[in-house]
Design an enzyme around this catalytic site. Structure first.
Site, PDB file in Angstrom:
ATOM      1  N   SER A 233       0.856  -1.183   0.000  1.00 16.62           N
ATOM      2  CA  SER A 233       0.000   0.000   0.000  1.00 16.62           C
ATOM      3  C   SER A 233       0.889   1.229   0.000  1.00 16.62           C
ATOM      4  O   SER A 233       2.027   1.183   0.501  1.00 16.62           O
ATOM      5  CB  SER A 233      -0.887   0.002   1.252  1.00 16.62           C
ATOM      6  OG  SER A 233      -1.538   1.255   1.415  1.00 16.62           O
TER       7      SER A 233
ATOM      8  N   TYR B   7      -2.088  -1.235  10.334  1.00 13.55           N
ATOM      9  CA  TYR B   7      -2.201  -1.455   8.896  1.00 13.55           C
ATOM     10  C   TYR B   7      -0.934  -0.957   8.204  1.00 13.55           C
ATOM     11  O   TYR B   7      -0.341  -1.654   7.374  1.00 13.55           O
ATOM     12  CB  TYR B   7      -3.421  -0.732   8.333  1.00 13.55           C
ATOM     13  CG  TYR B   7      -3.573  -0.915   6.842  1.00 13.55           C
ATOM     14  CD1 TYR B   7      -4.141  -2.074   6.325  1.00 13.55           C
ATOM     15  CD2 TYR B   7      -3.143   0.064   5.953  1.00 13.55           C
ATOM     16  CE1 TYR B   7      -4.274  -2.259   4.953  1.00 13.55           C
ATOM     17  CE2 TYR B   7      -3.265  -0.112   4.587  1.00 13.55           C
ATOM     18  CZ  TYR B   7      -3.829  -1.274   4.090  1.00 13.55           C
ATOM     19  OH  TYR B   7      -3.944  -1.455   2.735  1.00 13.55           O
TER      20      TYR B   7
END
Length: 253
Positions: free
Chosen positions: A136, A149
């Site tokens: 990401s 995350y």
């Protein structure tokens, strides 16, 4: 990478980016199997002609069962995409956040490792193939309301780099897909700047089709995240993103 004649497994393809990429790979001419936890989504994908397999990447036995079932049906498997992931808000002022952290790490990082470990012997025996890991933009420039995350995706990036080095010379490649915010699962409501899924998938397919395939698949929308430290914009961008901490319960009011 020639996308017209591959046999792909996408783990985490029951929604969002994974589901769209499964459709794109199939449209390009590849045979595509999908794995995930949602029985309804798997049934829908099976109806579209995909080989659909249930799997929970948090469970090692489930991942091994997936491997055995997929290879029994697709012994020519040459591409494994590790797409499973969760995005959870965490308020670090509240010790209860630890359960969200545990779930995030177990799914995003350890789930990735479980899938890779399960299929590495097959890939090495073939002396050819590709692992596609998914990180990401948040791996390179964290979004403070989602600390675990960010940590999990940064870890998958580092793991991908190490895996590529260890597999060097075996014929097995490692490609890292680095999405920015993409408008799936209602993200367009949370982030109006999220990249439309169709545009993202089109650019990803173009980048994957390059020869040689880049080790990092970086669409234009993620470049500001990937190179923020190099470009000297990191501190300002993290400060901007820290404004989102206002959405956490302990910061309200």
């Amino acid at each position: 990478m020639d996308l017209s004649n591959r046999t792909d497994l996408i783990v985490g393809a029951t929604s969002g980016i994974g589901r769209e990429l499964a459709r794109r790979f199939a449209a390009a001419g590849s045979t595509v199997a999908v794995g995930g936890r949602s029985p309804q989504a798997l049934s829908e994908l099976d109806g579209e002609g995909f080989g659909a397999f249930g799997v929970d990447v948090r469970d090692s036995a489930s991942v091994v069962s997936l491997r055995d079932a997929v290879l029994a049906r697709h012994p020519e498997l040459d591409t494994v995409v590790t797409m499973s992931g969760v995005m959870l808000l965490e308020d670090l002022h509240d010790p209860a956040h630890f359960e969200a952290a545990r779930t995030t790490i177990d799914t995003n990082l350890l789930g990735t490792i479980r899938v890779i470990d399960a299929f590495t012997p097959h890939m090495m025996q073939r002396c050819a193939g590709t692992f596609i890991t998914v990180t990401s933009g948040i791996a390179f420039m964290p979004f403070p309301p989602m600390p675990s995350y960010a940590a999990s995706k940064a870890a998958v990036h580092a793991y991908s780099e190490a895996l590529r080095a260890q597999l060097d010379g075996t014929g097995v490649d490692v490609v890292e897909l680095v999405p920015p915010a993409v408008s799936t699962a209602g993200q367009e409501k949370v982030n109006p700047l999220a990249l439309p899924l169709d545009d993202f998938a089109t650019e990803v397919m173009q980048l994957l089709s390059q020869n040689p395939t880049p080790h990092e698949i970086l669409v234009k929308g993620v470049l500001m995240h990937r190179w923020a430290e190099r470009d000297g914009t990191y501190d300002d961008l993290v400060a901007q993103r820290s404004r989102a901490l206002a959405m956490l319960p302990s910061r309200e009011g």
